[in-house]
Design a protein around this motif. Structure first.
Motif, short mmCIF file in Angstrom:
data_model
loop_
_atom_site.label_atom_id
_atom_site.label_comp_id
_atom_site.label_asym_id
_atom_site.label_seq_id
_atom_site.Cartn_x
_atom_site.Cartn_y
_atom_site.Cartn_z
N ALA A 84 116.37 -36.33 0.97
CA ALA A 84 115.10 -35.60 0.84
C ALA A 84 114.56 -35.17 2.20
O ALA A 84 113.76 -34.23 2.28
N MET A 85 114.98 -35.85 3.27
CA MET A 85 114.56 -35.45 4.63
C MET A 85 114.97 -34.01 4.92
O MET A 85 114.30 -33.31 5.67
N LEU A 86 116.09 -33.58 4.36
CA LEU A 86 116.62 -32.25 4.65
C LEU A 86 115.74 -31.14 4.08
O LEU A 86 115.83 -30.00 4.53
N ASP A 87 114.89 -31.47 3.11
CA ASP A 87 113.98 -30.48 2.54
C ASP A 87 112.76 -30.26 3.44
O ASP A 87 112.03 -29.30 3.24
N LYS A 88 112.55 -31.14 4.40
CA LYS A 88 111.36 -31.07 5.26
C LYS A 88 111.57 -30.23 6.52
O LYS A 88 110.61 -29.92 7.21
N VAL A 89 112.82 -29.88 6.83
CA VAL A 89 113.13 -29.18 8.08
C VAL A 89 114.10 -28.03 7.83
O VAL A 89 114.78 -27.98 6.81
N LYS A 90 114.13 -27.11 8.80
CA LYS A 90 115.06 -25.99 8.74
C LYS A 90 115.55 -25.69 10.15
O LYS A 90 114.96 -26.15 11.14
N ALA A 91 116.61 -24.91 10.27
CA ALA A 91 117.15 -24.54 11.57
C ALA A 91 116.06 -23.90 12.42
O ALA A 91 115.28 -23.08 11.92
N GLY A 92 115.98 -24.32 13.67
CA GLY A 92 114.98 -23.80 14.59
C GLY A 92 113.75 -24.68 14.74
O GLY A 92 113.00 -24.53 15.70
#
Length: 115
Positions: A84-92
């Protein structure tokens, strides 16, 4: 008579040994838990997300020094503790994060996007 006195001392020592060991391990546990929050804040590192791979549950971060892992600045791929951590961030995104070695894998255990 001397044997009885020695036996009494030995019995007293053996009878209290388990309690003193428990007290020592309890004190050590309390000391480590009180330092756990400061250790977590010391483990926070700065970085920039380069890639988010939700399928593989991995994240690529260009990061500064990871003091808790004795690792210099570099770009590397990490596992994530919670997908679920991956839903909180994006490239950049600029982030603060904690990385630990979990089961032999470098793993992001906490991450916060910076504003």
């Amino acid at each position: 008579m001397k044997k009885i006195a020695n036996l009494a001392v030995l019995t007293a020592v053996l009878a209290t040994a388990p309690f003193s060991l428990y007290a020592a391990s309890d004190a050590a546990a309390q000391a480590s838990s009180s330092g756990a929050s400061s250790a977590a804040s010391d483990a926070m590192s700065e970085g920039e997300i380069r890639k988010v791979d939700k399928d593989a549950k991995k994240i690529t971060i260009k990061h500064g020094e990871l003091k808790n892992l004795d690792m210099p600045a570099m770009t590397m791929v990490f596992q994530v503790k919670d997908p679920a951590m991956l839903d909180k961030v994006k490239a950049g995104d600029k982030v603060s994060f904690v990385a630990e070695k979990v089961g032999g894998q470098f793993t992001v255990t906490q991450i916060e996007a910076k504003q």
